[in-house]
Write an enzyme that holds these catalytic residues in place. Structure first.
Site, PDB file in Angstrom:
ATOM      1  N   LYS A  96       0.855  -1.196   0.000  1.00 30.00           N
ATOM      2  CA  LYS A  96       0.000   0.000   0.000  1.00 30.00           C
ATOM      3  C   LYS A  96       0.887   1.242   0.000  1.00 30.00           C
ATOM      4  CE  LYS A  96      -4.029  -2.079   2.095  1.00 30.00           C
ATOM      5  NZ  LYS A  96      -3.540  -3.450   1.760  1.00 30.00           N
ATOM      6  N   ASP A 130      -1.740  -2.088  -4.117  1.00 26.09           N
ATOM      7  CA  ASP A 130      -3.138  -2.168  -3.680  1.00 26.09           C
ATOM      8  C   ASP A 130      -3.814  -0.813  -3.830  1.00 26.09           C
ATOM      9  OD1 ASP A 130      -2.749  -4.808  -2.892  1.00 26.09           O
ATOM     10  OD2 ASP A 130      -2.732  -4.381  -0.741  1.00 26.09           O
ATOM     11  N   GLN A 160     -11.451  -0.812  -8.190  1.00 29.60           N
ATOM     12  CA  GLN A 160     -12.584  -1.238  -7.345  1.00 29.60           C
ATOM     13  C   GLN A 160     -13.904  -1.001  -8.082  1.00 29.60           C
ATOM     14  OE1 GLN A 160     -11.033   1.799  -5.015  1.00 29.60           O
ATOM     15  NE2 GLN A 160     -10.344   0.542  -3.295  1.00 29.60           N
ATOM     16  N   ARG A 181      -5.800  -5.735 -11.045  1.00 34.00           N
ATOM     17  CA  ARG A 181      -6.577  -6.646 -10.192  1.00 34.00           C
ATOM     18  C   ARG A 181      -7.928  -5.963  -9.987  1.00 34.00           C
ATOM     19  NH1 ARG A 181      -4.619  -6.407  -4.401  1.00 34.00           N
ATOM     20  NH2 ARG A 181      -3.128  -8.063  -4.857  1.00 34.00           N
ATOM     21  N   LYS A 184     -14.106  -5.585  -5.528  1.00 31.77           N
ATOM     22  CA  LYS A 184     -15.323  -4.769  -5.345  1.00 31.77           C
ATOM     23  C   LYS A 184     -15.002  -3.471  -4.611  1.00 31.77           C
ATOM     24  CE  LYS A 184     -18.582  -8.633  -5.324  1.00 31.77           C
ATOM     25  NZ  LYS A 184     -19.702  -9.301  -4.614  1.00 31.77           N
ATOM     26  N   GLY A 185     -14.060  -3.518  -3.653  1.00 33.21           N
ATOM     27  CA  GLY A 185     -13.718  -2.320  -2.874  1.00 33.21           C
ATOM     28  C   GLY A 185     -14.053  -2.516  -1.419  1.00 33.21           C
ATOM     29  N   THR A 228     -12.082 -11.990  -6.036  1.00 32.82           N
ATOM     30  CA  THR A 228     -13.387 -12.041  -5.373  1.00 32.82           C
ATOM     31  C   THR A 228     -13.597 -13.435  -4.780  1.00 32.82           C
ATOM     32  OG1 THR A 228     -15.779 -11.764  -5.698  1.00 32.82           O
ATOM     33  CG2 THR A 228     -14.567 -12.683  -7.549  1.00 32.82           C
ATOM     34  N   HIS A 229     -14.461 -13.486  -3.739  1.00 28.71           N
ATOM     35  CA  HIS A 229     -14.882 -14.791  -3.206  1.00 28.71           C
ATOM     36  C   HIS A 229     -16.321 -15.060  -3.609  1.00 28.71           C
ATOM     37  CE1 HIS A 229     -12.187 -12.578  -0.478  1.00 28.71           C
ATOM     38  NE2 HIS A 229     -11.480 -13.679  -0.575  1.00 28.71           N
ATOM     39  N   ARG A 290     -11.585  -4.639   8.323  1.00 28.48           N
ATOM     40  CA  ARG A 290     -12.238  -4.664   7.000  1.00 28.48           C
ATOM     41  C   ARG A 290     -12.808  -6.049   6.708  1.00 28.48           C
ATOM     42  NH1 ARG A 290      -7.848  -1.179   5.679  1.00 28.48           N
ATOM     43  NH2 ARG A 290      -6.652  -2.810   4.652  1.00 28.48           N
TER      44      ARG A 290
HETATM   45  C1  LIG Z   1      -6.873 -10.867  -3.582  1.00 26.39           C
HETATM   46  C2  LIG Z   1      -7.674  -9.700  -3.126  1.00 26.39           C
HETATM   47  C3  LIG Z   1      -7.086  -8.448  -3.071  1.00 26.39           C
HETATM   48  C4  LIG Z   1      -7.818  -7.331  -2.681  1.00 26.39           C
HETATM   49  N1  LIG Z   1      -7.259  -6.089  -2.756  1.00 26.39           N
HETATM   50  C5  LIG Z   1      -8.016  -4.999  -2.475  1.00 26.39           C
HETATM   51  C6  LIG Z   1      -7.535  -3.685  -2.676  1.00 26.39           C
HETATM   52  O1  LIG Z   1      -6.397  -3.465  -3.112  1.00 26.39           O
HETATM   53  N2  LIG Z   1      -8.353  -2.647  -2.384  1.00 26.39           N
HETATM   54  C7  LIG Z   1      -9.631  -2.841  -1.907  1.00 26.39           C
HETATM   55  O2  LIG Z   1     -10.355  -1.863  -1.685  1.00 26.39           O
HETATM   56  N3  LIG Z   1     -10.102  -4.082  -1.689  1.00 26.39           N
HETATM   57  C8  LIG Z   1      -9.339  -5.157  -1.950  1.00 26.39           C
HETATM   58  N4  LIG Z   1      -9.859  -6.415  -1.763  1.00 26.39           N
HETATM   59  C9  LIG Z   1     -11.114  -6.589  -0.976  1.00 26.39           C
HETATM   60  C10 LIG Z   1     -12.347  -6.503  -1.870  1.00 26.39           C
HETATM   61  O3  LIG Z   1     -12.512  -5.184  -2.328  1.00 26.39           O
HETATM   62  C11 LIG Z   1     -13.613  -6.925  -1.090  1.00 26.39           C
HETATM   63  O4  LIG Z   1     -13.801  -6.092   0.023  1.00 26.39           O
HETATM   64  C12 LIG Z   1     -13.611  -8.352  -0.609  1.00 26.39           C
HETATM   65  O5  LIG Z   1     -12.965  -9.207  -1.506  1.00 26.39           O
HETATM   66  C13 LIG Z   1     -15.039  -8.864  -0.413  1.00 26.39           C
HETATM   67  O6  LIG Z   1     -15.720  -8.845  -1.647  1.00 26.39           O
HETATM   68  P1  LIG Z   1     -16.098 -10.163  -2.499  1.00 26.39           P
HETATM   69  O7  LIG Z   1     -15.742  -9.885  -3.904  1.00 26.39           O
HETATM   70  O8  LIG Z   1     -15.460 -11.339  -1.909  1.00 26.39           O
HETATM   71  O9  LIG Z   1     -17.670 -10.213  -2.465  1.00 26.39           O
HETATM   72  P2  LIG Z   1     -18.749 -10.147  -1.306  1.00 26.39           P
HETATM   73  O10 LIG Z   1     -20.046  -9.902  -1.998  1.00 26.39           O
HETATM   74  O11 LIG Z   1     -18.328  -9.204  -0.222  1.00 26.39           O
HETATM   75  O12 LIG Z   1     -18.707 -11.597  -0.712  1.00 26.39           O
HETATM   76  C14 LIG Z   1     -19.111 -12.738  -1.455  1.00 26.39           C
HETATM   77  C15 LIG Z   1     -18.980 -13.971  -0.567  1.00 26.39           C
HETATM   78  O13 LIG Z   1     -17.601 -14.200  -0.274  1.00 26.39           O
HETATM   79  C16 LIG Z   1     -17.413 -14.601   1.065  1.00 26.39           C
HETATM   80  N5  LIG Z   1     -16.659 -13.549   1.795  1.00 26.39           N
HETATM   81  C17 LIG Z   1     -16.393 -12.294   1.375  1.00 26.39           C
HETATM   82  N6  LIG Z   1     -15.665 -11.620   2.287  1.00 26.39           N
HETATM   83  C18 LIG Z   1     -15.498 -12.470   3.320  1.00 26.39           C
HETATM   84  C19 LIG Z   1     -14.829 -12.370   4.563  1.00 26.39           C
HETATM   85  N7  LIG Z   1     -14.206 -11.267   4.943  1.00 26.39           N
HETATM   86  N8  LIG Z   1     -14.842 -13.458   5.382  1.00 26.39           N
HETATM   87  C20 LIG Z   1     -15.461 -14.597   5.019  1.00 26.39           C
HETATM   88  N9  LIG Z   1     -16.113 -14.746   3.845  1.00 26.39           N
HETATM   89  C21 LIG Z   1     -16.127 -13.707   3.008  1.00 26.39           C
HETATM   90  C22 LIG Z   1     -18.789 -14.800   1.639  1.00 26.39           C
HETATM   91  O14 LIG Z   1     -19.182 -16.118   1.387  1.00 26.39           O
HETATM   92  C23 LIG Z   1     -19.619 -13.835   0.813  1.00 26.39           C
HETATM   93  O15 LIG Z   1     -20.983 -14.186   0.773  1.00 26.39           O
HETATM   94  C24 LIG Z   1      -9.157  -7.515  -2.218  1.00 26.39           C
HETATM   95  C25 LIG Z   1      -9.750  -8.776  -2.265  1.00 26.39           C
HETATM   96  C26 LIG Z   1      -9.040  -9.850  -2.727  1.00 26.39           C
HETATM   97  C27 LIG Z   1      -9.737 -11.175  -2.802  1.00 26.39           C
END
Ligand SMILES: Cc1cc2nc3c(=O)[nH]c(=O)nc-3n(C[C@H](O)[C@H](O)[C@H](O)COP(=O)(O)OP(=O)(O)OC[C@H]3O[C@@H](n4cnc5c(N)ncnc54)[C@H](O)[C@@H]3O)c2cc1C
Length: 309
Positions: A96, A130, A160, A181, A184-185, A228-229, A290
């Site tokens: 960062k 990041d 994001q 990369r 979502k943010g 994303t997850h 976060r």
């Molecule tokens: C590799 C990577 C790098 C990232 N880098 C940045 C960055 O540089 N800047 C930034 O702003 N954000 C970053 N993020 C975070 C991202 O912006 C989201 O806040 C985060 O990934 C949750 O969003 P989602 O896409 O998983 O979807 P969501 O809609 O939030 O979640 C979808 C599903 O994933 C699972 N899940 C999500 N989060 C969690 C958790 N914390 N614990 C357990 N299960 C969970 C749950 O099953 C949920 O229902 C990064 C994420 C990843 C995976």
């Protein structure tokens, strides 16, 4: 409301003092953090590789208050890169810019970024910058572009999907051949900058995934990371790639350490590139908050363990 409160607390010094004092917070955070030392992160990189997963290591830290702290943070990254090379493991690093002193001036952060890029180039690896809160977006993109103008091509950044500006940013980065990369943010943003509704953030994620995959089809150097997850986002990326004959080797999925482990392995077993973001270090508080904000179940797990003690 809960998400907003947790994201507010992630910046609060008094909440940090209170929460980090409790051993249970440290115990719960260990689900998302590899450990406190470089030895811990190298061990996790090895374990992930044995499960067919790639890594990007993140030395936790952000918003340093002094030039000495910024220099220390960059030195830690130099040591991390040396350790990765010495241990014979493969890993990218993620960092960062506020950890390198962006709040103190762009020149400070750029100087440290260049030191890290130089060492990463020497050991043959890639650096991901990041993306932080929206007040840093312009400066982050400017510093990534400045580093590329200075001759470094071993870096990429993050966009994001919750920000309105991201479609235009992605178009520009594709034109310039910058690796993106897409996530979502994770920060608390006002409605004049970011979509307030999750459905809109998700729809934009799918749209931007399509733009990145399409670009990767013609320009392999774009090699996007779909971070994303969310199984719906992942399915949309897979479907788009299949429908457009975009081979799985031209992009990767990324997930955070400790989240959806079985899904990480399933995707790897299906032949997709999967990289895990592996944070380590003592500065875990804002990262941990976060992660709590993203999923209420994490917070209830934390609170129920808190009262069991
Ligand atoms: C590799 C990577 C790098 C990232 N880098 C940045 C960055 O540089 N800047 C930034 O702003 N954000 C970053 N993020 C975070 C991202 O912006 C989201 O806040 C985060 O990934 C949750 O969003 P989602 O896409 O998983 O979807 P969501 O809609 O939030 O979640 C979808 C599903 O994933 C699972 N899940 C999500 N989060 C969690 C958790 N914390 N614990 C357990 N299960 C969970 C749950 O099953 C949920 O229902 C990064 C994420 C990843 C995976």
């Amino acid at each position: 409301m809960l998400r907003a409160s947790l994201l507010y607390l992630s910046h609060s010094k008094s909440a940090r003092g209170l929460i980090t004092r409790f051993p249970v917070a440290r115990a719960v955070s260990s689900r998302f953090v590899a450990g406190e030392t470089m030895g811990d992160v190298i061990r996790v990189i090895r374990e992930l590789a044995a499960r067919g997963l790639m890594s990007t290591a993140d030395h936790l830290g952000e918003n340093v208050a002094s030039e000495a702290d910024a220099a220390r943070a960059a030195d830690d990254y130099l040591r991390l890169l040396d350790q990765i090379a010495a241990a014979g493991v493969k890993s990218h690093v993620s960092l960062k810019l506020t950890q390198f002193g962006l709040d103190l001036g762009e020149a400070v952060a750029l100087g440290h970024l260049r030191r890290v890029l130089e060492r990463a180039r020497a050991v043959g690896t890639f650096v991901r910058v990041d993306m932080e809160g929206a007040e840093y977006t312009d400066r982050t993109l400017a510093l990534v572009r400045a580093a590329r103008a200075a001759g470094y091509d071993n870096l990429g950044t993050v966009i994001q999907s919750y920000l309105y500006r991201s479609e235009a940013d992605i178009a520009a980065l594709i034109d310039e051949g910058v690796r993106v990369r897409l996530c979502k943010g994770a920060y608390k943003e006002p409605p004049d900058k970011a979509f307030p509704a999750k459905a809109d953030v998700d729809a934009n994620y799918v749209k931007l995934t399509g733009a990145l995959l399409k670009a990767a089809q013609h320009t392999p150097a774009i090699y996007p990371a779909i971070a994303t997850h969310d199984e719906k986002m992942i399915a949309a990326a897979k479907d788009f790639a299949a429908a457009n004959q975009i081979p799985p080797a031209s992009f990767e999925f990324q997930m955070l350490y400790g989240i959806r482990r079985e899904l990480q392995e399933t995707l790897a077993a299906q032949g997709y590139n999967v990289r895990v973001y592996v944070p380590y270090g003592t500065e875990w508080y804002p990262y941990f908050m976060r992660r709590l904000a993203e999923r209420p179940a994490n917070l209830w797990f934390f609170v129920s363990n808190f009262f069991k003690r």
